[in-house]
Enzyme design. Structure first.
Site, PDB file in Angstrom:
ATOM      1  N   TYR A  31       4.119 -15.968   1.984  1.00 24.80           N
ATOM      2  CA  TYR A  31       5.683 -15.772   1.324  1.00 24.80           C
ATOM      3  C   TYR A  31       5.790 -15.314  -0.094  1.00 24.80           C
ATOM      4  CZ  TYR A  31       8.320 -19.973  -0.110  1.00 24.80           C
ATOM      5  OH  TYR A  31       8.336 -21.085  -1.216  1.00 24.80           O
ATOM      6  N   ARG A  50       3.667  -9.675  -6.795  1.00 27.85           N
ATOM      7  CA  ARG A  50       3.230 -11.439  -6.808  1.00 27.85           C
ATOM      8  C   ARG A  50       2.686 -11.885  -5.484  1.00 27.85           C
ATOM      9  NH1 ARG A  50       8.291 -15.299  -8.477  1.00 27.85           N
ATOM     10  NH2 ARG A  50       9.324 -14.938  -5.596  1.00 27.85           N
ATOM     11  N   ARG A  98      -8.682 -23.206  16.345  1.00 24.79           N
ATOM     12  CA  ARG A  98      -8.414 -24.679  15.294  1.00 24.79           C
ATOM     13  C   ARG A  98      -9.922 -24.871  14.913  1.00 24.79           C
ATOM     14  NH1 ARG A  98      -8.812 -29.602  13.590  1.00 24.79           N
ATOM     15  NH2 ARG A  98      -6.617 -29.649  12.148  1.00 24.79           N
ATOM     16  N   HIS A 100     -10.598 -25.522  10.606  1.00 27.91           N
ATOM     17  CA  HIS A 100     -10.183 -24.668   9.039  1.00 27.91           C
ATOM     18  C   HIS A 100     -10.532 -24.092   8.766  1.00 27.91           C
ATOM     19  CE1 HIS A 100      -9.193 -29.275   9.907  1.00 27.91           C
ATOM     20  NE2 HIS A 100      -8.604 -29.098   8.457  1.00 27.91           N
ATOM     21  N   LYS A 146       2.437 -18.733  -3.927  1.00 28.75           N
ATOM     22  CA  LYS A 146       3.785 -19.072  -2.622  1.00 28.75           C
ATOM     23  C   LYS A 146       3.021 -19.009  -1.412  1.00 28.75           C
ATOM     24  CE  LYS A 146       8.467 -17.381  -3.414  1.00 28.75           C
ATOM     25  NZ  LYS A 146       8.842 -18.504  -3.331  1.00 28.75           N
ATOM     26  N   GLU A 179       8.411 -27.572 -13.177  1.00 33.15           N
ATOM     27  CA  GLU A 179       9.045 -26.705 -12.214  1.00 33.15           C
ATOM     28  C   GLU A 179       9.780 -27.144 -11.553  1.00 33.15           C
ATOM     29  OE1 GLU A 179       8.087 -23.558  -9.768  1.00 33.15           O
ATOM     30  OE2 GLU A 179       6.251 -24.573  -9.226  1.00 33.15           O
ATOM     31  N   LEU A 203       5.078 -21.505 -10.055  1.00 30.90           N
ATOM     32  CA  LEU A 203       5.572 -20.221  -9.858  1.00 30.90           C
ATOM     33  C   LEU A 203       5.714 -19.276 -10.223  1.00 30.90           C
ATOM     34  CD1 LEU A 203       5.662 -18.725  -6.533  1.00 30.90           C
ATOM     35  CD2 LEU A 203       7.474 -19.008  -7.037  1.00 30.90           C
TER      36      LEU A 203
END
Ligand code: PDD
Length: 284
Positions: A31, A50, A98, A100, A146, A179, A203
């Site tokens: 995101y 990014r 489903r 992985h 992110k 962070e 990040l």
């Protein structure tokens, strides 16, 4: 509220994602959060760079070119009313049985974006600063991505809230600062602004870059280097940055005052420079 989902704009009430979406099942996606001032997306190029880094990190092809993203996001800004907004972009590996491992053949990614009103931090937070706790950074080794799988960050932030605080400051290996749970952290010592280096353990914040650029442009002594745990506890000031929080002073750490317990001179300078930058640059 109008949102963007898989090529179409629609009211948020009409937006539906299948339950087998890999974002829902595995947190398999990335995101971005982009502030918008006076309807201008701030540092869009850097945010999209990014985003590309995050997509590369999870081996998911970017569903849109930079010019397509720009068109989509500008349209989203236009379709929502506030002058100042923040955009949330969310891309997952799509809907599949489903398993992985990545779906074979690949399926279309789910692409979602929405706009929220952006409000600046309350006067009380600016005047008094915020409170933090220190906690062990128990996240994975790719914090530069992110990722939407934010469970560690959620638990770390909640630990701060449970302690009556605003944010968690993360210490890796009981040794050095990385962070915050959803922010970058700076240390101030003897008039120098100190920032941890951008690496796989944090990040790379867009606001972090702005703060360091403002420091460089205004002759504020600054240094980017690993910051050891004792330096956090002996700091004159601690600062926090993020796209939605701008820059804030941390005045309480683990229940004790930071410096004299009030927002300090470095905070005052950087906050003022940030507001001027917002007025003169970000809104243009
Ligand atoms: N979070 N570090 C982490 C873990 C973050 O989640 C964020 C921002 C930052 C600051 O990055 P930037 O300056 O580019 O906003 C650092 C956003 C705001 C969020 O998840 O809502």
């Amino acid at each position: 509220m109008t949102i963007f989902l898989n090529g179409s704009f629609m009211p948020i009430e009409d937006a539906k994602v299948p339950v087998l979406d890999r974002g829902f099942i595995f947190g398999d996606g990335v995101y971005e959060v982009i502030p918008v001032y006076s309807r201008h997306a701030f540092r869009l190029t850097e945010h999209l760079k990014r985003l590309q880094h995050s997509l590369d990190g999870i081996r998911l092809p970017n569903p849109h070119s930079v010019s397509e993203w720009t068109t989509i996001l500008n349209e989203l800004i236009c379709r929502n009313t506030p002058e100042d907004q923040y955009l949330y972009l969310h891309i997952t590996r799509g809907v599949a049985k489903r398993d992985h491992a990545f779906p074979v053949p690949p399926v279309a990614p789910t692409v979602f974006a929405l706009s929220y009103p952006l409000t600046t931090p309350r006067a009380e937070l600016l005047n008094n600063g915020i409170s933090c706790i220190t906690v062990a950074d128990n996240r994975w080794l790719r914090c530069d991505i992110k990722a939407i799988s934010l469970l560690p960050n959620v638990l770390l932030r909640q630990a701060a809230v449970d302690a009556g605080c605003d944010e968690a400051i993360l210490i890796r290996d009981d040794a050095f600062l990385t962070e915050g749970a959803a922010s970058n952290i700076f240390v101030v010592k003897n008039g120098t602004l100190l920032a941890p280096p951008k690496d796989n353990l944090m990040l790379p914040g867009i606001t972090y870059d702005v703060i360091l650029e403002l420091a460089a442009a205004n002759g504020i002594p600054h240094e980017v280097r690993k910051l050891m745990k004792p330096e956090i506890f002996s700091a004159d000031e601690l600062l926090l940055s993020s796209s939605t929080k701008e820059v804030l002073a941390i005045t309480t750490l683990d229940g004790k005052p930071v410096g004299n317990g009030k927002p300090g001179a470095m905070f005052a300078t950087l906050h003022q420079l940030y507001q001027a930058f917002k007025r003169d640059v970000m809104r243009k």
